[in-house]
Design an enzyme around this catalytic site. Structure first.
Site: not given
Ligand SMILES: Cc1cc2nc3c(=O)[nH]c(=O)nc-3n(C[C@H](O)[C@H](O)[C@H](O)COP(=O)(O)OP(=O)(O)OC[C@H]3O[C@@H](n4cnc5c(N)ncnc54)[C@H](O)[C@@H]3O)c2cc1C
Lengths: 379, 300
Positions: A167, A133, A250, A135
């Protein structure tokens, strides 16, 4: 010139690869491999959830997460190899990607002992799904402009605001949320990071349909949702720091490995279907070369850049721009030249690929990072 | 397509690393960081004697098949490319690697390289006195002959080459090594152009600020940095996978040309001048592209 980095001995990596390949062949559900495109949403979701648990049972969950947190304590090289092999074996994409690539490293770096003990084991087992959470309508590329508020109350906070493009929200048990806790503090020092249960009153989800027709993200509203102090990661006001520590991780290499497999298989499809058309040879050859270079670029990263934050910053942006723009070019080409039998595939791929230059930091933002933070150009 | 990173190696051996470091030092001492334009048309800032005293011309020579790998040559050539110094190191290196006659010879050696479209072959450094030509590398007769008369090659002028009706027979493996090594040198040149351009855009001011602070300029340079990464990766690929040597070399050179074009654009009118000299490496790159192309046609 730096001395050459010691490589993970090929023998070990090779035997890891052989073991993983065998396991994948035996474990990927035939139902998924054969009829993936035709499954109902329910069946598809179930197979994907199941896959996360299978990874755990097989000993392939959290490959580069330390053993004390339930991971396999291996390195980036193994992660990359496994993702490539999983792609080739047409393994499902589980629901734990956000959890494993973002939440686990975040908790390991910045979480308390209790947070690690509470959240990492179920994540590794594939029992709990996480979403991100960050954006908001007013905080996209300018992520620091977050408006969601967490007001102090006895023992914790009340969280209110609107997150978007979340998403996995529909499947998630937990969300890690960046919210304002100190409205009067300067930018970057006004935010805190929270771990928020998704199954509680005050949270509403609205599906958002994507241009491809799929529904992979949602708007997530929080209205006075209680979060305990013990579910804040890092100090109050340190949310930005905590977030940046994970975003610069990474993960770029692992994401690229998965993408490579998808792009490779799309380019192979093109070679099979239109490879004999002389007018297309030059463009096809260029895409083919770029696909292979993606893999070699990744091998270069694995060989040289593990554990070197400056180089990782550079290579994460380079990889992101490389794979996203290649994928978009491949799908556009497929759309233009594909035979009728493949039209549905290319239409879907083409539309889905538009997102690749938007999420995980738009490609314009990647170019800002490269030019300002890597090449040192003035702001 | 069954390999993943566990069967791929991208690093040079210690030999290659050490050579790149040594050549870097040679260039620093020889050119003192002077702009390419100050020497591109005049006396080379590093004499052939200095190069051969350092043993750089024999770096590629194999002893019973043992010695520097192509990957190592790539590392050396890339470092060498940074200097854009007009000495026949790359051709000599490859000639001595694949010809006993050349290896036994003390001075610089050149190779007749094909050009596309039936143009007369290109002999780099053919105008330089004392340079001899290898007649066959890995194939044909292994002799050294004087460079014949020809017409000066007019594009890659700092290489002081000629075009002449002469031929060096090349084994396929040698053709591949030439393509990859020349492309690696071009990659070094492109990295140099990028570094010089970055320095320029940080200094040059318009509208009261450095032009490097304009996003349009920044993003072009970010793309150039990505191209430089890709060019390096492409020559490594070409060095590690013989079947891909020509594709890798060509792709790398194309990215180098993209970088040179960006360098010119970002330096405005100055970048377009003969004086500033960005064209010297660009000319080398374009000729390298032609050579790689022709080698691929003949040997792929
Ligand atoms: C498929 C998908 C999944 C996502 N999943 C998640 C998720 O799970 N959780 C989550 O928190 N977020 C998620 N996101 C959100 C994603 O991170 C944002 O969309 C992204 O950061 C861009 O923000 P924005 O959409 O507000 O676009 P904006 O920031 O409004 O950008 C619009 C355009 O302006 C450009 N722009 C903006 N600022 C600059 C600048 N400084 N310089 C140059 N150009 C600029 C951008 O590059 C872009 O082209 C997802 C997005 C997508 C597409």
């Amino acid at each position: 010139m730096t001395a050459s980095v010691v490589r993970v001995p090929d023998l070990d990596l090779e035997s890891f690869a052989a073991r993983a390949e065998k396991w994948l062949t035996e474990s990927v559900p035939a139902r998924w491999r054969e009829s993936r495109g035709r499954l109902s949403n329910e069946e598809s979701d179930e197979l994907r959830r199941d896959w996360d648990r299978k990874l755990w049972q097989g000993g392939y969950s959290g490959l580069s997460i330390p053993a004390e947190y339930g991971g396999c304590a291996l390195g980036l090289a193994e992660e990359v190899v496994f993702h490539v092999l999983a792609g080739k074996a047409q393994a499902p994409d589980g629901f734990t990607r956000v959890g494993k690539t973002l939440v686990a490293p975040m908790l390991i770096k910045s979480g308390t002992a209790e947070q690690k003990a509470k959240y990492l084991p179920p994540l590794m087992r594939g029992d709990e799904v996480w979403c991100q959470g960050f954006s908001e309508p007013e905080a996209g590329s300018d992520l620091a402009n977050i408006q969601t508020r967490a007001r102090r109350v006895e023992g914790g906070y009340l969280l209110s605001g609107r997150k978007t493009w979340t998403s996995f929200a529909q499947h998630a048990d937990w969300c890690f949320v960046l919210a304002q806790t100190q409205p009067d503090a300067p930018r970057y020092r006004n935010l805190s990071m929270f771990l928020v249960g998704m199954h509680q009153p005050g949270i509403t989800l609205s599906d958002i349909k994507q241009i491809s027709g799929a529904v992979h993200f949602a708007e997530t509203r929080f209205e006075d949702v209680f979060v305990a102090d013990s579910d804040r990661v890092g100090e109050d006001g340190e949310g930005w720091k905590v977030a940046m520590r994970v975003l610069g991780d990474e993960r770029g290499g692992v994401e690229t490995a998965s993408r490579y497999v998808e792009i490779r298989s799309d380019v192979d499809l093109l070679i099979r279907t239109v490879g004999d058309r002389p007018a297309l040879t030059a463009r096809l050859r260029e895409l083919d070369v770029r696909a292979e270079l993606l893999r070699w670029q990744l091998a270069k990263v694995v060989d040289r850049e593990v554990g070197d934050p400056e180089r990782l910053l550079r290579s994460a942006s380079v990889l992101k721009v490389m794979w996203s723009e290649l994928w978009q070019d491949v799908t556009r080409f497929g759309l233009e030249v594909s035979p009728a039998a493949d039209r549905d595939h290319w239409q879907y791929q083409y539309l889905e690929a538009r997102a690749a230059s938007i999420y995980s930091g738009t490609n314009e933002i990647q170019r800002n990072i490269l030019s300002e933070r890597v090449l040192g150009l003035p702001r | 397509m069954n390999e993943t990173v566990h069967t791929m190696s991208t690093q040079p051996s210690e030999l290659g690393d050490a050579a790149a470091e040594g050549v870097g030092e040679l260039l620093r001492r020889g050119t003192k960081g002077a702009p390419i334009a100050t020497y591109a048309e005049g006396e080379p800032p590093i004499s052939w004697q200095t190069i051969s005293d350092g043993g750089w011309d024999v770096f590629g020579v194999l002893d019973d098949g043992e010695g520097a790998s192509l990957r190592d040559l790539v590392e050396l050539a890339r470092a060498w490319g940074h200097g854009c110094v007009q000495q026949p190191l790359v051709t000599t290196l490859l000639a001595k690697r694949h010809s006993a006659a050349a290896a036994a010879h003390a001075g610089p050696v050149t190779i007749a390289l094909p050009l596309p479209g039936g143009a007369a072959p290109y002999v780099p450094f053919g105008q330089v006195p004392g340079v001899v030509l290898a007649t066959g590398l890995g194939r044909g007769s292994d002799e050294l002959v004087p460079v014949p008369e020809g017409t000066p090659e007019t594009l890659a002028i700092s290489s002081r080459g000629i075009q002449a009706d002469v031929h060096t027979e090349l084994a396929a493996v040698v053709a591949r090594e030439i393509a990859v090594t020349l492309a690696a040198a071009a990659t070094g040149m492109a990295e140099r152009l990028l570094a010089d351009t970055l320095a320029f855009v940080k200094e040059r001011e318009q509208f009261g600020k450095p032009i490097g602070s304009f996003q349009a300029v920044k993003h072009q340079l970010a793309d150039a940095a990505i191209d430089a990464e890709l060019a390096e990766t492409a020559v490594i690929w070409g060095a590690e996978r013989p079947d891909e040597a020509f594709r890798g070399a060509l792709f790398a050179v194309d990215r180098c040309i993209d970088i040179a074009e960006t360098a010119i654009q970002a330096q405005g009118g100055l970048g377009f001048t003969w004086e500033v000299g960005l064209h010297f490496p660009l000319r080398q790159m374009i000729l390298t592209r032609d050579v790689v192309n022709a080698l691929e046609v003949e040997h792929a």
